[in-house]
Design a protein around this motif. Sequence first.
Motif, PDB file in Angstrom:
ATOM      1  N   ARG A 111     -23.867  29.862 -16.252  1.00 50.90           N
ATOM      2  CA  ARG A 111     -23.274  29.783 -14.918  1.00 50.90           C
ATOM      3  C   ARG A 111     -23.696  30.958 -14.043  1.00 50.90           C
ATOM      4  O   ARG A 111     -24.165  30.772 -12.917  1.00 50.90           O
ATOM      5  CB  ARG A 111     -21.748  29.728 -15.051  1.00 50.90           C
ATOM      6  N   ARG A 112     -23.548  32.179 -14.571  1.00 49.53           N
ATOM      7  CA  ARG A 112     -23.802  33.376 -13.763  1.00 49.53           C
ATOM      8  C   ARG A 112     -25.273  33.749 -13.715  1.00 49.53           C
ATOM      9  O   ARG A 112     -25.792  34.112 -12.656  1.00 49.53           O
ATOM     10  CB  ARG A 112     -22.977  34.548 -14.313  1.00 49.53           C
ATOM     11  N   LEU A 113     -25.942  33.693 -14.849  1.00 47.99           N
ATOM     12  CA  LEU A 113     -27.350  34.090 -14.889  1.00 47.99           C
ATOM     13  C   LEU A 113     -28.289  32.922 -14.599  1.00 47.99           C
ATOM     14  O   LEU A 113     -29.325  33.094 -13.965  1.00 47.99           O
ATOM     15  CB  LEU A 113     -27.688  34.703 -16.252  1.00 47.99           C
ATOM     16  N   GLY A 114     -27.924  31.741 -15.070  1.00 50.28           N
ATOM     17  CA  GLY A 114     -28.789  30.579 -14.863  1.00 50.28           C
ATOM     18  C   GLY A 114     -28.568  29.885 -13.539  1.00 50.28           C
ATOM     19  O   GLY A 114     -29.433  29.155 -13.062  1.00 50.28           O
ATOM     20  N   GLY A 115     -27.388  30.081 -12.933  1.00 47.05           N
ATOM     21  CA  GLY A 115     -27.097  29.442 -11.663  1.00 47.05           C
ATOM     22  C   GLY A 115     -26.801  27.961 -11.769  1.00 47.05           C
ATOM     23  O   GLY A 115     -26.868  27.238 -10.779  1.00 47.05           O
ATOM     24  N   TYR A 116     -26.450  27.479 -12.964  1.00 48.43           N
ATOM     25  CA  TYR A 116     -26.139  26.055 -13.134  1.00 48.43           C
ATOM     26  C   TYR A 116     -24.757  25.750 -12.552  1.00 48.43           C
ATOM     27  O   TYR A 116     -23.894  26.630 -12.469  1.00 48.43           O
ATOM     28  CB  TYR A 116     -26.150  25.670 -14.610  1.00 48.43           C
ATOM     29  N   ASP A 117     -24.556  24.500 -12.170  1.00 46.08           N
ATOM     30  CA  ASP A 117     -23.215  24.108 -11.740  1.00 46.08           C
ATOM     31  C   ASP A 117     -22.266  24.151 -12.931  1.00 46.08           C
ATOM     32  O   ASP A 117     -22.685  24.267 -14.081  1.00 46.08           O
ATOM     33  CB  ASP A 117     -23.242  22.708 -11.106  1.00 46.08           C
ATOM     34  N   ARG A 118     -20.968  24.057 -12.667  1.00 40.77           N
ATOM     35  CA  ARG A 118     -19.975  24.257 -13.717  1.00 40.77           C
ATOM     36  C   ARG A 118     -20.123  23.266 -14.872  1.00 40.77           C
ATOM     37  O   ARG A 118     -20.074  23.644 -16.043  1.00 40.77           O
ATOM     38  CB  ARG A 118     -18.558  24.170 -13.138  1.00 40.77           C
ATOM     39  N   ALA A 119     -20.303  21.997 -14.554  1.00 38.70           N
ATOM     40  CA  ALA A 119     -20.405  20.985 -15.607  1.00 38.70           C
ATOM     41  C   ALA A 119     -21.648  21.198 -16.470  1.00 38.70           C
ATOM     42  O   ALA A 119     -21.591  21.126 -17.705  1.00 38.70           O
ATOM     43  CB  ALA A 119     -20.414  19.585 -14.999  1.00 38.70           C
ATOM     44  N   THR A 120     -22.789  21.468 -15.823  1.00 43.55           N
ATOM     45  CA  THR A 120     -24.026  21.677 -16.568  1.00 43.55           C
ATOM     46  C   THR A 120     -23.929  22.924 -17.435  1.00 43.55           C
ATOM     47  O   THR A 120     -24.342  22.926 -18.604  1.00 43.55           O
ATOM     48  CB  THR A 120     -25.232  21.791 -15.614  1.00 43.55           C
ATOM     49  N   ALA A 121     -23.367  23.995 -16.891  1.00 40.03           N
ATOM     50  CA  ALA A 121     -23.205  25.233 -17.656  1.00 40.03           C
ATOM     51  C   ALA A 121     -22.240  25.040 -18.825  1.00 40.03           C
ATOM     52  O   ALA A 121     -22.477  25.533 -19.932  1.00 40.03           O
ATOM     53  CB  ALA A 121     -22.704  26.349 -16.746  1.00 40.03           C
ATOM     54  N   PHE A 122     -21.165  24.307 -18.580  1.00 41.43           N
ATOM     55  CA  PHE A 122     -20.142  24.099 -19.611  1.00 41.43           C
ATOM     56  C   PHE A 122     -20.705  23.316 -20.797  1.00 41.43           C
ATOM     57  O   PHE A 122     -20.554  23.732 -21.955  1.00 41.43           O
ATOM     58  CB  PHE A 122     -18.945  23.351 -19.006  1.00 41.43           C
ATOM     59  N   TYR A 123     -21.367  22.188 -20.534  1.00 40.96           N
ATOM     60  CA  TYR A 123     -21.847  21.342 -21.629  1.00 40.96           C
ATOM     61  C   TYR A 123     -23.169  21.845 -22.223  1.00 40.96           C
ATOM     62  O   TYR A 123     -23.487  21.515 -23.367  1.00 40.96           O
ATOM     63  CB  TYR A 123     -21.964  19.896 -21.155  1.00 40.96           C
ATOM     64  N   SER A 124     -23.916  22.644 -21.465  1.00 44.10           N
ATOM     65  CA  SER A 124     -25.112  23.271 -22.041  1.00 44.10           C
ATOM     66  C   SER A 124     -24.726  24.357 -23.025  1.00 44.10           C
ATOM     67  O   SER A 124     -25.502  24.695 -23.924  1.00 44.10           O
ATOM     68  CB  SER A 124     -25.978  23.889 -20.932  1.00 44.10           C
ATOM     69  N   GLY A 125     -23.531  24.920 -22.842  1.00 46.45           N
ATOM     70  CA  GLY A 125     -23.113  26.059 -23.644  1.00 46.45           C
ATOM     71  C   GLY A 125     -22.363  25.730 -24.910  1.00 46.45           C
ATOM     72  O   GLY A 125     -21.982  26.642 -25.651  1.00 46.45           O
ATOM     73  N   THR A 126     -22.124  24.466 -25.208  1.00 42.64           N
ATOM     74  CA  THR A 126     -21.394  24.144 -26.428  1.00 42.64           C
ATOM     75  C   THR A 126     -22.212  24.534 -27.655  1.00 42.64           C
ATOM     76  O   THR A 126     -23.404  24.233 -27.738  1.00 42.64           O
ATOM     77  CB  THR A 126     -21.068  22.638 -26.493  1.00 42.64           C
ATOM     78  N   PRO A 127     -21.610  25.195 -28.637  1.00 42.03           N
ATOM     79  CA  PRO A 127     -22.351  25.642 -29.828  1.00 42.03           C
ATOM     80  C   PRO A 127     -22.421  24.572 -30.912  1.00 42.03           C
ATOM     81  O   PRO A 127     -22.254  24.847 -32.102  1.00 42.03           O
ATOM     82  CB  PRO A 127     -21.532  26.851 -30.295  1.00 42.03           C
ATOM     83  N   GLY A 128     -22.668  23.325 -30.517  1.00 45.65           N
ATOM     84  CA  GLY A 128     -22.730  22.222 -31.472  1.00 45.65           C
ATOM     85  C   GLY A 128     -22.436  20.917 -30.759  1.00 45.65           C
ATOM     86  O   GLY A 128     -22.237  20.876 -29.549  1.00 45.65           O
ATOM     87  N   GLY A 129     -22.408  19.829 -31.541  1.00 50.05           N
ATOM     88  CA  GLY A 129     -22.089  18.528 -30.971  1.00 50.05           C
ATOM     89  C   GLY A 129     -23.107  18.089 -29.935  1.00 50.05           C
ATOM     90  O   GLY A 129     -22.750  17.742 -28.804  1.00 50.05           O
ATOM     91  N   LEU A 130     -24.374  18.081 -30.313  1.00 51.47           N
ATOM     92  CA  LEU A 130     -25.471  17.779 -29.384  1.00 51.47           C
ATOM     93  C   LEU A 130     -25.253  16.477 -28.620  1.00 51.47           C
ATOM     94  O   LEU A 130     -25.193  16.469 -27.389  1.00 51.47           O
ATOM     95  CB  LEU A 130     -26.795  17.723 -30.152  1.00 51.47           C
ATOM     96  N   MET A 131     -25.129  15.374 -29.332  1.00 56.88           N
ATOM     97  CA  MET A 131     -25.028  14.072 -28.673  1.00 56.88           C
ATOM     98  C   MET A 131     -23.718  13.937 -27.912  1.00 56.88           C
ATOM     99  O   MET A 131     -23.673  13.352 -26.831  1.00 56.88           O
ATOM    100  CB  MET A 131     -25.169  12.941 -29.699  1.00 56.88           C
TER     101      MET A 131
END
Length: 356
Positions: A111-131
């Motif tokens: 979110r802060r360094l990548g500049g992604y929107d909240r949803a993209t940052a939130f789901y990109s950051g999950t440490p598992g559960g790819l699909m």
Amino acid sequence: MLLRTALITLMLTALSGLGGLLAAFVHTPLPFMLGSLLTSGAIALIWVDKLPADYKFPMKFRMLFMIVIGVMIGTRVTPEVISALPSYLTSFALLTVFVAAAHGLNYVIFRRLGGYDRATAFYSGTPGGLMESIAMGEAAGANIAILTMQQFLRIIAVITLVPVGLSIWYGAPVGSASGQTLARAGADLHALPLVMAIGLVGLLIGRAIRLPAYQLTGPLLAAAIVTVTGWADLPVPQWLVNLAQVVIGASLGMRFAGLGGRSMIRATWLALLSVAGMLALGLICALILRPLTGLHLDVLLISFAPGGVTEMALVALSLHANPAIVTLHHIYRIILTVVEMTFAARLLPPDGDSPQ
């Protein structure tokens, strides 16, 4: 169409296999997976225009080899491992803290360094559960191209950095890079039909009861039951284990098809920063747990490393760590991540921003 897809897949697998052989020749960790991954990734990035526009690596073909790996891991489940489950409660408790901390850290990075929107940052950051992350992210309005790229880069970075880092830590090649075998000596083809039959039954049951990563965990569970009860012996030959790694590595590398430019560069350094942060958290957890559990540091570190179940199980096999213990931790991590992001997503405020 099917014939063309089959021929392209066989060609990619053969080229990836050559990459695996080259990696084995220069003694890299987990050579058949990493060598094939790098080879197919290079093909996807550099010669993507040579492939048909509608080509995708067939997941059913990959699934056959995931079954092989699942059965092999399942044969490592012994009565001693099952009786030791209560002793893992401490590590499971700390893994719960790890999932929440890793997700929070990743959200800040994306979110802060990548500049992604909240949803993209939130789901990109999950440490598992790819699909699950991709499916829920799409429903939440996340940028699926970026989300998918970040999730696959997470897995690829982990399965690359962990074995290399452990080799540097020990000052010598480890696991498969040092020539250790992954399969029992003397295994031949006589049990292969039974191996596949048990694996397919496990896959169907795993899918029916919705096990996480059922392609791996279903066959693993079936093979474990067969092995623990003493019903049958399920030896898997070494060449088949190597081939399974080549196919899995090739399928991961092909995920780079169509990517490039600034978004690829940004996603790569963000993934490296994210994975470095999660591995640091995992190392802290491993150091805390080592005197409490009596498990080796490398086993604990692999258990907390946020790679895919299949890939991290292969790393465990490569390092001759107990893959059953490692897989139990990763199954718990995935289940916990899915539950955590389901509840945490309700607290995520709407955001109209688009990824930069």
